[in-house]
Design a protein around this motif. Structure first.
Motif, PDB file in Angstrom:
ATOM      1  N   PRO A  44     -28.745 -37.001 -20.929  1.00 45.99           N
ATOM      2  CA  PRO A  44     -29.023 -38.329 -20.348  1.00 45.99           C
ATOM      3  C   PRO A  44     -30.341 -38.948 -20.806  1.00 45.99           C
ATOM      4  O   PRO A  44     -30.450 -40.160 -20.885  1.00 45.99           O
ATOM      5  CB  PRO A  44     -29.035 -38.052 -18.837  1.00 45.99           C
ATOM      6  CG  PRO A  44     -29.334 -36.583 -18.714  1.00 45.99           C
ATOM      7  CD  PRO A  44     -28.711 -35.932 -19.899  1.00 45.99           C
ATOM      8  N   PHE A  45     -31.361 -38.134 -21.130  1.00 44.74           N
ATOM      9  CA  PHE A  45     -32.656 -38.677 -21.552  1.00 44.74           C
ATOM     10  C   PHE A  45     -32.815 -38.758 -23.072  1.00 44.74           C
ATOM     11  O   PHE A  45     -33.809 -39.266 -23.560  1.00 44.74           O
ATOM     12  CB  PHE A  45     -33.786 -37.823 -20.974  1.00 44.74           C
ATOM     13  CG  PHE A  45     -33.813 -37.815 -19.481  1.00 44.74           C
ATOM     14  CD1 PHE A  45     -34.268 -38.922 -18.775  1.00 44.74           C
ATOM     15  CD2 PHE A  45     -33.338 -36.718 -18.771  1.00 44.74           C
ATOM     16  CE1 PHE A  45     -34.277 -38.906 -17.402  1.00 44.74           C
ATOM     17  CE2 PHE A  45     -33.354 -36.711 -17.395  1.00 44.74           C
ATOM     18  CZ  PHE A  45     -33.821 -37.808 -16.689  1.00 44.74           C
ATOM     19  N   GLY A  46     -31.854 -38.270 -23.821  1.00 45.12           N
ATOM     20  CA  GLY A  46     -31.864 -38.397 -25.269  1.00 45.12           C
ATOM     21  C   GLY A  46     -32.766 -37.436 -25.998  1.00 45.12           C
ATOM     22  O   GLY A  46     -32.945 -37.553 -27.219  1.00 45.12           O
ATOM     23  N   PHE A  47     -33.304 -36.417 -25.290  1.00 47.32           N
ATOM     24  CA  PHE A  47     -34.198 -35.483 -25.974  1.00 47.32           C
ATOM     25  C   PHE A  47     -33.449 -34.653 -26.996  1.00 47.32           C
ATOM     26  O   PHE A  47     -33.955 -34.382 -28.095  1.00 47.32           O
ATOM     27  CB  PHE A  47     -34.883 -34.557 -24.959  1.00 47.32           C
ATOM     28  CG  PHE A  47     -35.920 -35.245 -24.120  1.00 47.32           C
ATOM     29  CD1 PHE A  47     -37.095 -35.720 -24.692  1.00 47.32           C
ATOM     30  CD2 PHE A  47     -35.730 -35.433 -22.765  1.00 47.32           C
ATOM     31  CE1 PHE A  47     -38.046 -36.361 -23.919  1.00 47.32           C
ATOM     32  CE2 PHE A  47     -36.666 -36.076 -21.992  1.00 47.32           C
ATOM     33  CZ  PHE A  47     -37.837 -36.532 -22.566  1.00 47.32           C
ATOM     34  N   GLY A  48     -32.270 -34.251 -26.653  1.00 42.44           N
ATOM     35  CA  GLY A  48     -31.494 -33.416 -27.572  1.00 42.44           C
ATOM     36  C   GLY A  48     -31.120 -34.172 -28.833  1.00 42.44           C
ATOM     37  O   GLY A  48     -31.246 -33.658 -29.949  1.00 42.44           O
ATOM     38  N   ARG A  49     -30.639 -35.414 -28.661  1.00 38.79           N
ATOM     39  CA  ARG A  49     -30.283 -36.209 -29.834  1.00 38.79           C
ATOM     40  C   ARG A  49     -31.506 -36.521 -30.698  1.00 38.79           C
ATOM     41  O   ARG A  49     -31.441 -36.504 -31.927  1.00 38.79           O
ATOM     42  CB  ARG A  49     -29.615 -37.503 -29.378  1.00 38.79           C
ATOM     43  CG  ARG A  49     -28.179 -37.322 -28.907  1.00 38.79           C
ATOM     44  CD  ARG A  49     -27.631 -38.562 -28.253  1.00 38.79           C
ATOM     45  NE  ARG A  49     -28.269 -38.781 -26.940  1.00 38.79           N
ATOM     46  CZ  ARG A  49     -28.041 -39.843 -26.173  1.00 38.79           C
ATOM     47  NH1 ARG A  49     -27.238 -40.794 -26.605  1.00 38.79           N
ATOM     48  NH2 ARG A  49     -28.623 -39.959 -24.993  1.00 38.79           N
ATOM     49  N   ALA A  50     -32.629 -36.793 -30.054  1.00 39.65           N
ATOM     50  CA  ALA A  50     -33.849 -37.043 -30.819  1.00 39.65           C
ATOM     51  C   ALA A  50     -34.277 -35.799 -31.586  1.00 39.65           C
ATOM     52  O   ALA A  50     -34.696 -35.887 -32.750  1.00 39.65           O
ATOM     53  CB  ALA A  50     -34.966 -37.510 -29.894  1.00 39.65           C
ATOM     54  N   ALA A  51     -34.148 -34.634 -30.945  1.00 42.69           N
ATOM     55  CA  ALA A  51     -34.545 -33.391 -31.608  1.00 42.69           C
ATOM     56  C   ALA A  51     -33.626 -33.083 -32.781  1.00 42.69           C
ATOM     57  O   ALA A  51     -34.090 -32.681 -33.864  1.00 42.69           O
ATOM     58  CB  ALA A  51     -34.531 -32.242 -30.603  1.00 42.69           C
ATOM     59  N   PHE A  52     -32.336 -33.287 -32.583  1.00 44.44           N
ATOM     60  CA  PHE A  52     -31.415 -33.019 -33.681  1.00 44.44           C
ATOM     61  C   PHE A  52     -31.628 -33.998 -34.842  1.00 44.44           C
ATOM     62  O   PHE A  52     -31.631 -33.608 -36.013  1.00 44.44           O
ATOM     63  CB  PHE A  52     -29.971 -33.116 -33.184  1.00 44.44           C
ATOM     64  CG  PHE A  52     -28.963 -32.968 -34.286  1.00 44.44           C
ATOM     65  CD1 PHE A  52     -28.680 -31.727 -34.829  1.00 44.44           C
ATOM     66  CD2 PHE A  52     -28.314 -34.086 -34.811  1.00 44.44           C
ATOM     67  CE1 PHE A  52     -27.763 -31.594 -35.846  1.00 44.44           C
ATOM     68  CE2 PHE A  52     -27.408 -33.961 -35.841  1.00 44.44           C
ATOM     69  CZ  PHE A  52     -27.124 -32.704 -36.360  1.00 44.44           C
ATOM     70  N   GLY A  53     -31.823 -35.297 -34.525  1.00 42.81           N
ATOM     71  CA  GLY A  53     -32.055 -36.265 -35.584  1.00 42.81           C
ATOM     72  C   GLY A  53     -33.324 -35.968 -36.365  1.00 42.81           C
ATOM     73  O   GLY A  53     -33.355 -36.071 -37.601  1.00 42.81           O
ATOM     74  N   TYR A  54     -34.374 -35.557 -35.642  1.00 42.72           N
ATOM     75  CA  TYR A  54     -35.629 -35.233 -36.339  1.00 42.72           C
ATOM     76  C   TYR A  54     -35.468 -33.987 -37.211  1.00 42.72           C
ATOM     77  O   TYR A  54     -35.955 -33.947 -38.346  1.00 42.72           O
ATOM     78  CB  TYR A  54     -36.745 -35.022 -35.321  1.00 42.72           C
ATOM     79  CG  TYR A  54     -37.987 -34.435 -35.942  1.00 42.72           C
ATOM     80  CD1 TYR A  54     -38.834 -35.220 -36.727  1.00 42.72           C
ATOM     81  CD2 TYR A  54     -38.296 -33.084 -35.779  1.00 42.72           C
ATOM     82  CE1 TYR A  54     -39.949 -34.680 -37.322  1.00 42.72           C
ATOM     83  CE2 TYR A  54     -39.419 -32.532 -36.364  1.00 42.72           C
ATOM     84  CZ  TYR A  54     -40.243 -33.339 -37.146  1.00 42.72           C
ATOM     85  OH  TYR A  54     -41.340 -32.786 -37.746  1.00 42.72           O
ATOM     86  N   TRP A  55     -34.752 -32.959 -36.651  1.00 39.78           N
ATOM     87  CA  TRP A  55     -34.556 -31.718 -37.426  1.00 39.78           C
ATOM     88  C   TRP A  55     -33.786 -32.007 -38.716  1.00 39.78           C
ATOM     89  O   TRP A  55     -34.162 -31.547 -39.794  1.00 39.78           O
ATOM     90  CB  TRP A  55     -33.799 -30.704 -36.566  1.00 39.78           C
ATOM     91  CG  TRP A  55     -33.343 -29.512 -37.349  1.00 39.78           C
ATOM     92  CD1 TRP A  55     -34.070 -28.430 -37.720  1.00 39.78           C
ATOM     93  CD2 TRP A  55     -32.026 -29.291 -37.859  1.00 39.78           C
ATOM     94  NE1 TRP A  55     -33.317 -27.552 -38.429  1.00 39.78           N
ATOM     95  CE2 TRP A  55     -32.044 -28.048 -38.537  1.00 39.78           C
ATOM     96  CE3 TRP A  55     -30.827 -30.021 -37.815  1.00 39.78           C
ATOM     97  CZ2 TRP A  55     -30.925 -27.527 -39.149  1.00 39.78           C
ATOM     98  CZ3 TRP A  55     -29.721 -29.487 -38.422  1.00 39.78           C
ATOM     99  CH2 TRP A  55     -29.776 -28.266 -39.088  1.00 39.78           C
TER     100      TRP A  55
END
Length: 925
Positions: A44-55
């Motif tokens: 819901p907060f987008g941390f996972g998607r942000a982490a995957f996109g950065y990785w």
């Protein structure tokens, strides 16, 4: 940066279905229905998607970064295998090969061929760029279109380039290189018989002191000289900055240079010099430059590879060459103090340079800071007047921020500073001698912006040594410390040559030296990341796949922002370590070499030893100045209308505190209108000679104008005034002060008219008051104008002059009243003035007035014009007012006041030429 971790297939990373499909090329991914809703539910907060996109983005950047490093290694190997490598962005043809000269060198002269569509005007001054040989290969001066060569080609100049080969010729010396550059310039001059203008020469970094040495030995082959980022005074520097100047002292002198050359079997590897440069800024070398490429891998690869092609193109210097440079320049500082002597006995004195010198430096340069670029001026000259007496023109420009390489590589610097220098070189070539500082401002911010030819305005402001010292920051106590280093260096070098050098020369072989050069850490860094490394084989394929399926993240990504913050923190830490290292080195240097005991041990503590020799104070130099003064004094009243017009032009234009291209337009118009057939060299000689005459004795120089115009008809004099008006109108209106000076010149020209009764007798105020009103317009109807009396205005305090605009008188029935006859004539001949000038000792004016520069004898008499119907009337209600003086002007007003200023105007006094006669003869009333 593990490139094997990149997600190349969807089978390895099922979660990618929620973001994009790697199996689709060119980012034509099809998303799973409802993927956005599912992603939002589980993240819901987008941390996972942000982490995957950065990785994923970091992995892609890692692959692309390593591939660029591989291309850099291949480019380095290809560049080093060339026999004549350079990084010029223009096609060239070889005109002269230095290996064919009587004393062979590895230098060569190239003609630069312009790009298609660029027109070259063969009537323009040739333009020659000399590149530095300081570890890198040649070509940085013409690296790209926005470069020194590119700017000159756009301006239509024929361009030439002096480059060099990777290896020196056997036995090659610095003097051989200097003689080769002189031979190249002579050849350039021969190629352009259609122009009399000498080539403009640009010397970058270490090439700057080379061309200055050449210009001191052979000044006749040089036009204007531009030295960009060139160190000439190596002991100078500001405390807390310029750490490289302490290197020689901390290493114990130049013995380490001899050791490095002996390890190379008589050759010095330029990679060691490059390593010294890189250690100055470890944050940029070890992280910032590389991270900038990694962070902007999609856009910076091409620019990075272009620069690395030059930065990594290491060359080799001869052991004798580098030893000469370190001993005499870096450690000994003998160039800026005229202590160098060639093998044939000629002293290299930079005061012999006859061409204008433009010094371009930057406050952001940690390799050649402004004190090292400008300190030679203070080393050679006692003050700005000494520069003028030597007939030298020195112009300096300080950039605020750019680094050392930016001075001659940066596109913005080329479009601004180098463009203005190139466009104004003809003006600089005729600029009167003196010390000037330039400032560059946008043209739209200046007055008469529509008259400017380019986007920027280059202004020249006269400077004195107090203002120069703000940039040089000279400290005499530091001179003793560096002189101690020079003595220690000589001792250590002697010990090395006695005990260690024979052993090294006995065991070193050419093969061993070649192996040591190949194993240099900087060279290995290029070779290991190239196609010669088998581990780099999959890199091109992986990089191509990443480029087709690139997924960059935006700067507002949380983890990308954390990466940037971490990079900035690392840079700050490395900078702090550098500052600590530099401050510790400086403190250690000051403590060790500032010890009186050590200074006394090397023979420098006694007051009798002069360790900082200033050649400007030598008797031979003083005799030269005195002889020059006598020659100019004899020429004050000699000449023709040419000299009169040029003297008037310089006097009028010299009343401003600064000068710019508008005055250049006026000078250019004066050459076209007043001297159409004169060559530039003769025009330059005329300008400088008349400038010196005005500087020597402005008062007598102006009063001699009627003598120079003697024999000219009224039509000729009207033509001269008309030409001057046209010249002054070439670029806008004159300033108020310049207009006053021009009115003064007109009055002096009127005195030379043959049909007017010009008398040196002062006019009684009663006689003037009785003039008919029909001969002169009423005062109320006339425009006020400055006094038109001859200079200086030796007016009595009670004598009042009503000024009127000079012009032809209208015919009228009334006759002018006869003038009152004085008891003695006041007119002094030029020969009497010359004798008086040589009899009196020169006196310098502290205010930088007309006595400044070349010392001026005090004039004892003045020539005064008798007013008639066309001149301003004399009354007893208006006082003579001298023209206001513009502070910092090139030729300033400094007319001395008469001793008879308190006498009555209606009772003229006797004027005597001789001081002794003036004491004996009482004043007659």
């Amino acid at each position: 940066m593990n490139f094997l971790a990149n997600p190349l297939t969807t089978s390895l990373f099922p979660a990618s279905a929620f973001t994009s499909a790697w199996s689709k090329q060119h980012n034509d991914a099809t998303t799973v229905p409802g993927s956005e809703a599912i992603s939002a539910f589980f993240d819901p907060f987008g941390f996972g998607r942000a982490a995957f996109g950065y990785w994923r983005d970091s992995m892609e950047r890692s692959v692309l970064y390593l591939d660029v490093m591989r291309e850099r290694g291949n480019q380095y190997l290809e560049h080093m295998e060339q026999t004549k490598p350079n990084v010029l962005g223009f096609d060239t043809e070889v005109l002269m090969d230095g290996r064919t000269l009587p004393r062979p060198t590895n230098y060569e002269l190239l003609r630069v061929l312009p790009h298609d569509g660029t027109e070259i005007d063969l009537q323009k001054r040739p333009f020659v760029v000399v590149d530095p040989r300081a570890g890198h290969g040649p070509g940085i001066g013409g690296f790209k279109p926005d470069s020194e060569l590119g700017v000159a080609l756009k301006a239509g100049h024929p361009c030439y380039f002096i480059g060099f080969l990777p290896f020196p010729e056997p036995g090659q010396t610095v003097e051989d290189v200097v003689e080769a550059e002189v031979a190249f310039l002579r050849h350039v001059i021969e190629l352009h018989p259609e122009t009399t203008e000498k080539p403009m020469v640009v010397g970058n970094c270490q090439a700057g002191w080379q061309i200055m040495m050449a210009a001191a030995l052979e000044p006749d082959v040089f036009g204007p000289i531009l030295i960009a980022g060139a160190p000439l005074s190596y002991w100078a520097g500001e405390h807390g900055k310029a750490p490289m100047r302490y290197t020689g002292g901390m290493a114990g002198g130049s013995w380490i240079t001899a050791l490095t050359s002996d390890i190379g079997d008589g050759l010095f590897d330029g990679a060691w010099l490059v390593q010294n440069f890189e250690r100055l800024n470890p944050a940029n070398t070890y992280w910032k430059k590389q991270y900038h490429l990694y962070d902007n891998i999609d856009t910076e690869a091409g620019r990075y590879l272009d620069f690395e092609r030059w930065w990594g193109g290491h060359v080799v210097l001869g052991g004798e060459e580098i030893q000469y440079i370190v001993d005499n320049l870096f450690v000994g500082n003998r160039l800026s103090t005229a202590q160098l002597v060639t093998r044939d006995g000629r002293r290299i004195d930079l005061r012999n340079v006859r061409s204008p010198v433009v010094v371009f430096c930057s406050r952001g340069d940690d390799i050649t800071p402004p004190p090292q670029a400008l300190g030679w001026i203070r080393d050679l000259y006692e003050n700005a007047d000494d520069i003028i007496a030597n007939e030298q023109t020195i112009v300096y420009c300080q950039h605020d921020t750019t680094g050392h390489l930016g001075i001659f590589v940066s596109g913005s610097v080329s479009r601004k500073e180098h463009t203005e220098f190139t466009a104004n070189m003809d003006y600089i070539d005729v600029l009167p001698p003196g010390l000037y500082e330039t400032s560059i401002s946008p043209a739209e911010k200046g007055e008469d912006a529509e008259l400017f030819e380019r986007d920027y305005l280059l202004e020249f402001m006269p400077r004195n040594f107090e203002e120069l010292d703000r940039a040089v920051m000279h400290k005499p106590e530091d001179d003793r410390r560096f002189a101690t280093v020079a003595r220690i260096s000589e001792i250590n070098l002697g010990l090395y040559r006695l005990f260690m050098q024979p052993w090294l020369k006995a065991i070193m072989t050419p093969e061993a030296a070649r192996f040591i050069r190949r194993m240099h850490p900087i060279r290995l860094g290029y070779k290991l990341l190239s196609d010669r490394n088998p581990l780099s084989v999959p890199l091109p394929v992986m990089a191509e796949a990443v480029r087709k399926n690139r997924h960059p993240v935006s700067q507002d990504n949380l983890f990308k922002a954390l990466e940037t913050m971490g990079s900035d923190q690392l840079v700050a830490s490395l900078n702090a370590m550098r500052d600590l290292r530099d401050s510790s080195t400086e403190k250690m240097f000051m403590d060790i070499y500032g010890q009186p005991l050590l200074q006394a041990a090397v023979g420098l503590y006694g007051d009798a030893h002069v360790h900082r020799r200033r050649p400007g104070a030598e008797p031979e130099h003083r005799r030269f100045i005195e002889q020059r003064q006598e020659e100019l004094t004899e020429k004050i009243a000699k000449g023709s209308a040419h000299e009169a017009v040029m003297r008037s032009l310089i006097y009028v234009l010299g009343g401003a505190p600064a000068t710019d291209e508008r005055n250049f337009k006026r000078l250019r118009a004066s050459r076209a209108e007043l001297e159409p057939g004169i060559e530039l060299s003769e025009f330059k000689r005329l300008v400088r000679e008349q400038f010196f005459i005005l500087k020597l004795d402005r008062e007598l120089a102006l009063n001699s104008l009627p003598d120079l115009l003697a024999g000219n008809s009224n039509a000729d004099i009207d033509g001269h005034i008309s030409h001057l008006e046209h010249v002054f109108a070439a670029s806008g209106d004159l300033s108020e002060h310049a207009a006053e000076r021009f009115a003064q010149i007109k009055a002096l020209f009127d005195k030379a008219r043959p049909d007017k009764s010009v008398s040196s007798k002062p006019v009684s105020s009663k006689a003037v008051a009785s003039k008919s009103a029909s001969a002169v317009k009423p005062a109320a109807a006339q425009k006020p104008a400055p006094s038109v009396e001859a200079v200086p205005a030796q007016a009595k305090a009670s004598e009042k002059v009503s000024s009127a605009k000079p012009g032809p008188a209208k015919p009228g029935p009334a006759k002018p009243e006869p003038t009152a006859k004085p008891t003695a004539s006041t007119k002094a001949t030029a020969s009497t003035k010359s004798k008086a000038a040589s009899a009196k000792p020169p006196q310098a004016d502290a205010e930088g007035s007309s006595k400044g520069g070349v010392s001026k004898p005090k004039a004892s008499t003045a020539v005064k014009a008798a007013p008639d119907a066309t001149k301003p009337t004399v009354s007893e209600t208006q006082a003579v007012k001298p023209a206001p003086v513009a502070k910092g002007s090139v030729v300033e007003d400094s007319a001395p006041k008469s001793a008879a200023a308190s006498e009555s105007s209606s009772e003229p006094t006797t004027k005597v030429d001789s001081t002794a006669e003036r004491k004996k003869t009482p004043t007659k009333r």
